[in-house]
Motif scaffolding. Structure first.
Motif, PDB file in Angstrom:
ATOM      1  N   TYR A 121     -33.503 -20.671 -11.231  1.00 34.36           N
ATOM      2  CA  TYR A 121     -34.735 -20.345 -10.529  1.00 34.36           C
ATOM      3  C   TYR A 121     -35.450 -19.188 -11.216  1.00 34.36           C
ATOM      4  O   TYR A 121     -34.889 -18.489 -12.066  1.00 34.36           O
ATOM      5  N   SER A 138     -38.023 -17.885   3.390  1.00 30.16           N
ATOM      6  CA  SER A 138     -38.469 -19.210   2.960  1.00 30.16           C
ATOM      7  C   SER A 138     -38.596 -19.327   1.446  1.00 30.16           C
ATOM      8  O   SER A 138     -38.552 -20.432   0.900  1.00 30.16           O
ATOM      9  N   LYS A 139     -38.738 -18.189   0.765  1.00 30.10           N
ATOM     10  CA  LYS A 139     -38.896 -18.195  -0.700  1.00 30.10           C
ATOM     11  C   LYS A 139     -37.565 -18.034  -1.449  1.00 30.10           C
ATOM     12  O   LYS A 139     -37.533 -18.140  -2.668  1.00 30.10           O
ATOM     13  N   GLU A 167     -37.987 -16.241  -6.816  1.00 31.31           N
ATOM     14  CA  GLU A 167     -37.233 -17.053  -5.859  1.00 31.31           C
ATOM     15  C   GLU A 167     -35.838 -16.481  -5.573  1.00 31.31           C
ATOM     16  O   GLU A 167     -35.023 -17.124  -4.921  1.00 31.31           O
ATOM     17  N   ARG A 215     -25.092 -21.562   1.681  1.00 34.37           N
ATOM     18  CA  ARG A 215     -26.516 -21.818   1.841  1.00 34.37           C
ATOM     19  C   ARG A 215     -27.296 -21.798   0.532  1.00 34.37           C
ATOM     20  O   ARG A 215     -28.204 -22.602   0.343  1.00 34.37           O
ATOM     21  N   VAL A 216     -26.960 -20.882  -0.363  1.00 34.67           N
ATOM     22  CA  VAL A 216     -27.673 -20.783  -1.647  1.00 34.67           C
ATOM     23  C   VAL A 216     -26.681 -20.414  -2.745  1.00 34.67           C
ATOM     24  O   VAL A 216     -25.604 -19.866  -2.457  1.00 34.67           O
ATOM     25  N   ARG A 275     -34.222 -18.945  -3.014  1.00 34.01           N
ATOM     26  CA  ARG A 275     -33.497 -20.122  -3.482  1.00 34.01           C
ATOM     27  C   ARG A 275     -32.108 -19.763  -4.010  1.00 34.01           C
ATOM     28  O   ARG A 275     -31.252 -20.641  -4.166  1.00 34.01           O
ATOM     29  N   ALA A 276     -31.886 -18.494  -4.312  1.00 34.66           N
ATOM     30  CA  ALA A 276     -30.586 -18.025  -4.813  1.00 34.66           C
ATOM     31  C   ALA A 276     -30.489 -16.531  -4.554  1.00 34.66           C
ATOM     32  O   ALA A 276     -31.500 -15.859  -4.309  1.00 34.66           O
TER      33      ALA A 276
END
Length: 232
Positions: free
Chosen positions: A173, A5-6, A177, A123-124, A8-9
């Motif tokens: 980020y 959940s944390k 993250e 996705r990222v 981002r990349a």
């Protein structure tokens, strides 16, 4: 355990994470040796001797610490000094290096690499983060990556925290993250943990973990990383 959940990349190592590096280097060395036999015959015997190549490389590393992080500059200087020692024209160094470098870009990806890259990139943002000199675009996988950062471009390599922070910033980020994926326990995992990243250790050889701080996830294949993300 990973906290997806944390994330981002993702920053991703290249050599020995997406492809085995030593077969690539051996083929590149062979291509360079063939070229030298044709264009610099006095130097060719030195490069045919692995022990001589190693001694010269160690000499360059010890006398040129300013380029120790830059695999391209280091390789070029080794070639230049070999040509000079053997009496061939040092102006051939650039052409000789390009022969090596072109062959170095011809990698054989692990079977799990392309499916994992496609899945994760959808996705990222992915950032290539390498101490080597592979060019993801010349390798043919550049379209999966948001950006690419290497030690020879940045000026320092892993595990220096600055290159991890720079890779995170290139994705937009903070380090907390980012998930870093790599094969080297010290350079990749310890380096990334030190700046607050989550980590995946790609342990294809089933080695024992050598450090106190542990990665959030250990895998033997990138397919296992995909499986973890699919569960969420």
């Amino acid at each position: 355990m990973l906290d997806i959940s944390k994330i981002r990349a993702i920053t991703l190592d290249l050599d020995d994470t997406l492809w085995p590096i030593w077969p690539v280097i051996e083929r590149a060395e062979d291509a360079l040796a063939t070229w030298l036999r044709r264009h610099a015959p006095a130097t060719a015997p030195m490069f045919a001797d692995a022990a001589e190549r190693l001694r010269l490389r160690e000499h360059v590393v010890s006398t040129r610490p300013d380029i120790g992080h830059n695999m391209s500059a280091l390789r070029l200087e080794v070639i230049r000094q070999a040509l000079a020692r053997c009496g061939d024209d040092t102006a051939l160094a650039d052409a000789a290096f390009e022969v090596f470098f072109d062959a170095r870009m011809k990698v054989d990806l692990y079977d799990d690499a392309l499916p994992a890259l496609a899945f994760l990139a959808a996705r990222v943002p992915l950032v290539a983060l390498s101490n080597g000199n592979a060019d993801v675009h010349r390798v043919g996988i550049g379209h999966f990556f948001h950006s690419s950062l290497s030690a020879h471009e940045f000026g320092v390599g892993k595990p220096d925290p600055r290159i991890f922070h720079a890779a995170a910033q290139s994705a937009g980020y903070g380090a907390q993250e980012i998930l870093h994926i790599g094969d080297d326990a010290a350079l990749d995992v310890q380096g990334a943990l030190a700046v607050g990243m989550q980590t995946v250790w790609v342990n294809r050889k089933q080695e024992a973990w050598p450090h106190a701080d542990r990665p959030q996830l250990t895998v033997s294949s990138l397919a296992q990383v995909v499986e973890v993300f699919q569960r969420v």
